[in-house]
Write a protein that holds these residues in place. Structure first.
Motif, short mmCIF file in Angstrom:
data_model
loop_
_atom_site.label_atom_id
_atom_site.label_comp_id
_atom_site.label_asym_id
_atom_site.label_seq_id
_atom_site.Cartn_x
_atom_site.Cartn_y
_atom_site.Cartn_z
N ALA A 266 0.87 -1.37 -0.34
CA ALA A 266 -0.05 0.36 0.03
C ALA A 266 0.77 1.22 -0.43
N ALA A 267 1.76 1.60 0.84
CA ALA A 267 2.26 2.39 0.49
C ALA A 267 3.16 2.41 -0.67
N ASN B 107 6.94 5.85 -8.09
CA ASN B 107 7.82 6.77 -8.61
C ASN B 107 9.04 6.10 -8.00
N VAL B 108 9.16 6.29 -6.79
CA VAL B 108 10.72 5.81 -6.42
C VAL B 108 10.23 4.71 -6.00
N VAL B 109 9.58 3.24 -6.49
CA VAL B 109 10.19 2.34 -6.28
C VAL B 109 11.28 1.77 -6.26
N PRO B 110 11.89 2.41 -7.48
CA PRO B 110 13.22 1.91 -8.25
C PRO B 110 14.74 2.43 -7.06
N VAL B 111 14.08 2.98 -6.54
CA VAL B 111 15.13 3.30 -5.66
C VAL B 111 14.70 2.76 -4.60
N LEU B 112 13.76 2.41 -3.75
CA LEU B 112 13.27 1.27 -2.75
C LEU B 112 13.94 -0.44 -3.24
N SER C 108 5.55 -6.35 -7.12
CA SER C 108 3.90 -6.09 -7.92
C SER C 108 3.81 -4.10 -7.80
N ALA C 109 4.98 -3.45 -6.93
CA ALA C 109 4.40 -2.24 -6.86
C ALA C 109 5.29 -1.84 -8.28
N ILE D 292 -8.32 -6.52 -10.30
CA ILE D 292 -7.32 -7.51 -11.11
C ILE D 292 -6.42 -7.72 -10.09
N ASP D 293 -5.22 -6.38 -10.58
CA ASP D 293 -4.17 -6.45 -9.81
C ASP D 293 -4.07 -6.70 -7.82
N GLU D 294 -4.71 -5.97 -6.94
CA GLU D 294 -5.14 -6.57 -5.91
C GLU D 294 -5.68 -7.73 -5.94
#
Length: 225
Positions: free
Chosen positions: A94-95, A101-106, A151-152, A188-190
């Motif tokens: 959820a976060a 857009n910040v997922v690649p850093v995480l 998934s995110a 679908i995604d959830e």
């Protein structure tokens, strides 16, 4: 002119402005010059709080990690390890989906980010307390991060266009309804995330049961790393 009661600039203001830029325009939109303009300050003043843009992006990523619920891993919490992993994964995703857009850093891992390190520490500690060997607890933490961040990163449903003509049955005989997927993106995604998460946890539960049987309740036998 009287001096302002509060500093014009702070780490929190910089991170907030950078987060807004990342959310709206992506990681590439962030630069010290752009942030200074957004904040109404001179560029060099940012360096009183961060050494460079990369440090700012790390702080933005850590602010997202800080939103992840870790209460299920507290020793006082009554949830079993499987339920705790499930509830944490839901909160974690959820976060991330709130700030995709910040997922690649995480996805690069926690590095030196305090909140991200607290997440890793909480997951590892909870798995060891549940009887997992330390090496396997590490793998579980890695596995969960791969699954949640993956998934995110994007939407499966949104990857299909809403043009029925794009899916000629002569070429794609099983995609006759693919143009409708985007309309049901959230469902679908959830659903896919929950299906995968439960399958993943089912597999881990089977492994855990084998360990417990081999070494006794709460004391799994450890046969190497």
């Amino acid at each position: 002119m009287a001096r302002p009661r509060k500093p014009l600039l702070s780490r929190e203001r910089i991170v907030g402005a950078a987060s807004a830029l990342v959310d709206s325009e992506g990681l590439g939109a962030v630069s010290t010059r752009r942030l200074a303009a957004e904040l109404g300050v001179s560029g060099p003043s940012l360096y009183n709080h961060f050494r460079n843009k990369d440090e700012i992006l790390e702080a933005v990523a850590d602010a997202v990690s800080a939103k992840v619920d870790l209460s299920m891993f507290e020793e006082s919490d009554s949830r079993d390890w499987r339920t705790a992993l499930h509830d944490w994964a839901v909160s974690y995703r959820a976060a991330l989906t709130e700030h995709p857009n910040v997922v690649p850093v995480l996805a690069r891992g926690p590095g030196r980010r305090p909140a991200a390190l607290r997440v890793a520490d909480a997951v590892f500690g909870a798995m060891v307390r549940a009887g997992w060997p330390p090496a396997q607890a590490t793998r579980i933490g890695a596995l969960m991060r791969y699954f949640v961040t993956g998934s995110a990163l994007g939407s499966f449903a949104r990857g299909f266009v809403d043009d029925e003509a794009a899916y000629d049955p002569c070429d794609y005989p099983h995609l006759g309804q693919a143009h409708l997927l985007a309309e049901r993106q959230e469902e679908i995604d959830e659903g896919a995330f929950e299906t995968g998460l439960r399958a993943l946890l089912d597999g881990l539960a089977a492994q855990h049961e084998t360990l417990v049987r081999a070494g006794g309740p709460g004391h799994p036998r450890v046969d190497g790393p």
